[in-house]
Design a protein around this motif. Structure first.
Motif, PDB file in Angstrom:
ATOM      1  N   ARG A 187       0.890  -1.067   0.040  1.00 25.34           N
ATOM      2  CA  ARG A 187      -0.048  -0.136  -0.217  1.00 25.34           C
ATOM      3  C   ARG A 187       0.891   1.121   0.060  1.00 25.34           C
ATOM      4  O   ARG A 187       2.087   1.152   0.277  1.00 25.34           O
ATOM      5  N   SER A 188       0.452   2.358   0.051  1.00 30.05           N
ATOM      6  CA  SER A 188       0.891   3.715  -0.086  1.00 30.05           C
ATOM      7  C   SER A 188       1.751   3.872   1.309  1.00 30.05           C
ATOM      8  O   SER A 188       2.863   4.446   1.186  1.00 30.05           O
ATOM      9  N   ASP A 189       1.103   3.483   2.073  1.00 24.70           N
ATOM     10  CA  ASP A 189       2.061   3.643   3.375  1.00 24.70           C
ATOM     11  C   ASP A 189       3.122   2.948   3.675  1.00 24.70           C
ATOM     12  O   ASP A 189       4.164   3.247   4.379  1.00 24.70           O
ATOM     13  N   LEU A 238      -5.725   4.128  11.835  1.00 26.78           N
ATOM     14  CA  LEU A 238      -6.764   3.435  11.535  1.00 26.78           C
ATOM     15  C   LEU A 238      -7.501   3.583  10.314  1.00 26.78           C
ATOM     16  O   LEU A 238      -8.043   4.655  10.008  1.00 26.78           O
ATOM     17  N   VAL A 239      -7.509   2.570   9.276  1.00 27.00           N
ATOM     18  CA  VAL A 239      -7.988   2.688   7.976  1.00 27.00           C
ATOM     19  C   VAL A 239      -8.948   1.949   7.794  1.00 27.00           C
ATOM     20  O   VAL A 239      -9.055   0.827   8.139  1.00 27.00           O
ATOM     21  N   HIS A 240     -10.181   2.519   7.215  1.00 23.88           N
ATOM     22  CA  HIS A 240     -11.515   1.794   6.838  1.00 23.88           C
ATOM     23  C   HIS A 240     -11.985   2.227   5.481  1.00 23.88           C
ATOM     24  O   HIS A 240     -11.257   3.346   4.891  1.00 23.88           O
ATOM     25  N   ASN A 299      -2.466   0.908   9.539  1.00 23.82           N
ATOM     26  CA  ASN A 299      -1.365   0.954   8.779  1.00 23.82           C
ATOM     27  C   ASN A 299      -0.271   1.144   9.132  1.00 23.82           C
ATOM     28  O   ASN A 299      -0.045   1.394  10.397  1.00 23.82           O
ATOM     29  N   ALA A 300       0.954   1.360   8.618  1.00 24.54           N
ATOM     30  CA  ALA A 300       2.327   1.144   8.941  1.00 24.54           C
ATOM     31  C   ALA A 300       2.685   2.549   9.621  1.00 24.54           C
ATOM     32  O   ALA A 300       3.710   2.744  10.504  1.00 24.54           O
ATOM     33  N   GLN A 342       5.620  -4.165   7.173  1.00 26.21           N
ATOM     34  CA  GLN A 342       4.517  -4.405   7.949  1.00 26.21           C
ATOM     35  C   GLN A 342       3.904  -3.295   8.735  1.00 26.21           C
ATOM     36  O   GLN A 342       4.798  -2.207   8.885  1.00 26.21           O
ATOM     37  N   PRO A 343       2.705  -3.353   9.384  1.00 27.20           N
ATOM     38  CA  PRO A 343       1.760  -4.250   9.346  1.00 27.20           C
ATOM     39  C   PRO A 343       1.058  -4.460   7.959  1.00 27.20           C
ATOM     40  O   PRO A 343       1.045  -3.301   7.174  1.00 27.20           O
ATOM     41  N   GLY A 344       0.435  -5.320   7.334  1.00 24.30           N
ATOM     42  CA  GLY A 344      -0.289  -5.806   6.287  1.00 24.30           C
ATOM     43  C   GLY A 344      -1.655  -5.424   6.706  1.00 24.30           C
ATOM     44  O   GLY A 344      -2.172  -4.914   7.736  1.00 24.30           O
TER      45      GLY A 344
END
Length: 666
Positions: free
Chosen positions: A155-157, A211-213, A206-207, A196-198
């Motif tokens: 992912r981008s992060d 918190l992503v939703h 995310n890294a 990580q984290p995945g």
């Protein structure tokens, strides 16, 4: 010559000569320019000598080099990667025509996925499935590719994590491109990423600890990208941001992302939703809400952090209770149970919107590359992406040769600044101007005017010349494939060109090659690069072209290959991986390579143009300016040169078989 090392240990080179050769713009403008009392006057195509200190002003007025700049290759002593450097154009801290790159696997796939004698992929060559590689080949190598920190499955992060991006921010190169950036974010990917984290499913942390939703993934990812873009600008770079074209998984059904109770009141400028209690999830902008009495298609337009001015007073909602602006005027007096939904595709549009808005605030520093019209079929809609046929491979995330070509064409058209006022760097040094030069390691008979006398193997010469020119070999795998061969003067004035039409009844791969002459003098530790200009005629079907430089040894018997524009696999749905049916030209050039370790006796050198016919069809190719050159390589760790520095012959008419200057290592 003065030698300087950049922060990444790439070599930067300038000439101590205090002059350059420039010509005015081709449109006739600025044919006379005065700098501090010194006036320079010429006409398009006619170069004059200009002192080094006035070159920047003339370049700013559109003056460019009238001849091809010299080419040298640089080697990273840690990764073993190579890139061509443009002598005379490189500042001391990096190249003004070098593009660093970052993204997910769709940028990591720029390296040829081919068997390459157990070499690292970076030394196998470049893949024609990648849009940046295609743009480089289509622009005649007007720019070079520098540091690539793309990471598959990330992912981008993750791929923009500080430890991963640091080498780009410190590279000293003038450009950074964010390749297709968002597909792993919007699909909650990243579990397979080395950083990580995945993810795996929404919500996830995310890294960066966020918190992503699904409702906030667009804003989070866009913030990741714009933050690094700002850092790159601060480091002196110009930035190209690719919009996200998505993949076949983007067309998902609406997902419930929040349920809550609330009321709606008419407001100014927008209706205002007051959330009184949240049962589950998070309330966020761009969600579609529904419930008894709620107007169908109502979208949340403002929150405390996003368009808060759409509420009066300002919106107070931050995911839970509070006020939110709506996009549809209505009233709902009694507290009602409301459901908020969102889709992956809506998140994609939201994400692209953030990037467009950001770029608009950075004119001249941030450029937008929008691949959607090049890759999307007009049969799609705002609720479903449909890709053009024949452009995607595997699961519909990665592109084949045609997808790469379409993307590269769009990039060059949309970001002309990438190649603006950059001299044509050519793809060879001296061979096609002085064919007898001993340091160009194939004997190029196309310049001798010989029509026939070469070898045709397996192919059936239906029409035209029965054989290729002397010294050339044309080979088909299928005896049913017919050829029509001819030789004519190259349209650009570089000797002759060989044109062949291959017509097949089944899938076939034909090769056009020219081996080095017997007794070619070379050392086991020399580095070699091969290439050619290949034009494919309109109407060609089911074909792609790619280059392969073969470095052979007789003891032991083995061959190392280095590829240019290598094609990918079959397209999604079981189709064929083809090039376009319109006319196009690519400049094939392989990265330098050596004999395989352990070689004690050299064999042949050969550059092969491969014409891959994926099914019954016809392909007309014109080959010009083929070469295999010994190249000069500098290793910053040892501070030693190896090979030869080949510079273009500035007086080809003399046919003196010598370039303007030729420097041997040591």
């Amino acid at each position: 010559m003065r030698v300087f090392l950049s922060a990444l240990m790439w070599l930067s080179i300038t000439f101590s000569a205090m002059a350059a050769t420039l010509a005015p713009p081709s449109d006739g403008s600025h044919s006379s320019v005065t700098v501090s009392g010194r006036t320079y006057t010429s006409v398009p195509g006619v170069a004059i000598t200009v002192p080094e200190f006035d070159v920047p002003t003339l370049r700013s007025n559109g003056w460019t080099n009238a001849i091809t700049d010299d080419v040298i290759y640089l080697k990273d002593p840690v990764t073993g990667a190579f890139k061509p450097a443009l002598i005379g154009l490189m500042p001391r801290t990096g190249s003004d025509v070098t593009v660093d790159a970052v993204s997910d696997s769709r940028m990591a796939d720029m390296f040829a996925a081919a068997s390459c004698n157990n070499d690292p992929l970076v030394q196998c060559g470049l893949s024609g499935t990648n849009f940046l590689v295609q743009a480089q080949a289509q622009s005649n190598y007007a720019f070079q590719i520098g540091v690539n920190k793309a990471s598959s499955g990330c992912r981008s992060d993750q791929y923009l994590y500080p430890s991963n991006i640091a080498s780009i921010l410190n590279s000293g190169n003038a450009w950074l491109i964010f390749g297709y950036p968002f597909v792993n974010d919007v699909n909650a990917g990243g579990a397979a990423c080395a950083i990580q984290p995945g993810g795996g499913a929404f919500p996830f942390t995310n890294a960066n600890g966020v918190l992503v939703h699904l409702s906030n993934v667009a804003l989070v990812a866009a913030t990741n990208i714009t933050t690094v873009a700002d850092q790159a600008i601060a480091a002196g770079k110009r930035v190209i941001i690719s919009l996200e074209p998505g993949n076949t998984a983007t067309n998902t059904n609406a997902q419930t992302v929040a349920t809550f109770s609330g009321t709606i009141a008419t407001g100014a400028p927008n209706a205002v939703l007051t959330v009184t209690a949240v049962a589950s999830g998070t309330v966020y902008q761009n969600q579609t809400i529904s419930g008894s009495g709620v107007t169908a298609g109502t979208i949340i337009m403002g929150t405390a952090a996003y368009n808060s001015n759409l509420c009066t007073p300002a919106c107070t909602g931050s995911g839970g209770t509070g006020t939110y602006a709506l996009g549809t005027s209505q009233t709902l007096a009694a507290p009602t149970s409301i459901t908020a939904t969102y889709t992956n595709l809506a998140a994609l549009y939201e994400f692209n919107g953030y990037l467009l808005a950001y770029a608009a605030t950075k004119p001249g520093r941030v450029f937008v590359y929008d691949p959607r019209s090049a890759l999307w079929s007009p049969t799609g809609s705002s609720t479903a992406i449909v890709f053009k046929p024949g452009i995607m491979v595997d699961s519909g995330t990665h592109y084949g040769w045609l997808g790469g070509w379409l993307g590269g064409t769009a990039l060059l058209a949309q970001v002309p600044a990438l190649t603006q006022n950059v001299p044509n760097v050519g793809i060879a040094s001296i061979n096609y101007l002085s064919p007898g030069n001993p340091f160009s390691l194939i004997n190029n008979p196309l310049f001798n005017g010989t029509q026939t006398g070469g070898t045709l193997t397996t192919c059936n010469p239906a029409t035209g010349n029965a054989t290729p020119p002397t010294g050339w070999q044309v080979t088909c795998a299928q005896a049913t494939t017919t050829t029509n061969m001819s030789v004519a003067a190259d349209a650009n004035g570089y000797g002759n060109a060989l044109t062949i039409t291959f017509t097949s009844t089944v899938a076939d791969t034909a090769t056009i090659r020219n081996n080095s002459p017997a007794g070619t003098i070379r050392n086991l530790n020399d580095w070699f690069s091969g290439g050619a200009v290949v034009a494919v005629a309109a109407g060609s079907s089911h074909c792609t072209v790619f280059g392969e430089n073969q470095i052979n040894s007789t003891t032991p018997s083995q061959t190392r290959s280095s590829f240019s524009m290598f094609p990918g696999g079959t397209v999604s749905g079981g189709g064929t991986n083809d090039g376009p049916t319109t006319a196009y030209t690519v400049n094939l050039r392989t990265p330098p390579a050596q004999h395989i370790t352990g070689t004690t006796q050299t064999g042949f050198l050969s550059f092969r143009i491969n014409v891959a016919l994926s099914a019954a069809g016809s392909c007309t190719v014109t080959v010009s300016r083929p070469f295999v050159d010994r190249v000069k390589v500098y290793n910053p760790l040892t501070k030693m040169f190896s090979g030869w520095l080949l510079q273009r012959d500035l007086d080809p008419a003399s046919n003196d078989n010598a370039p303007a200057s030729l420097l041997k290592a040591g």
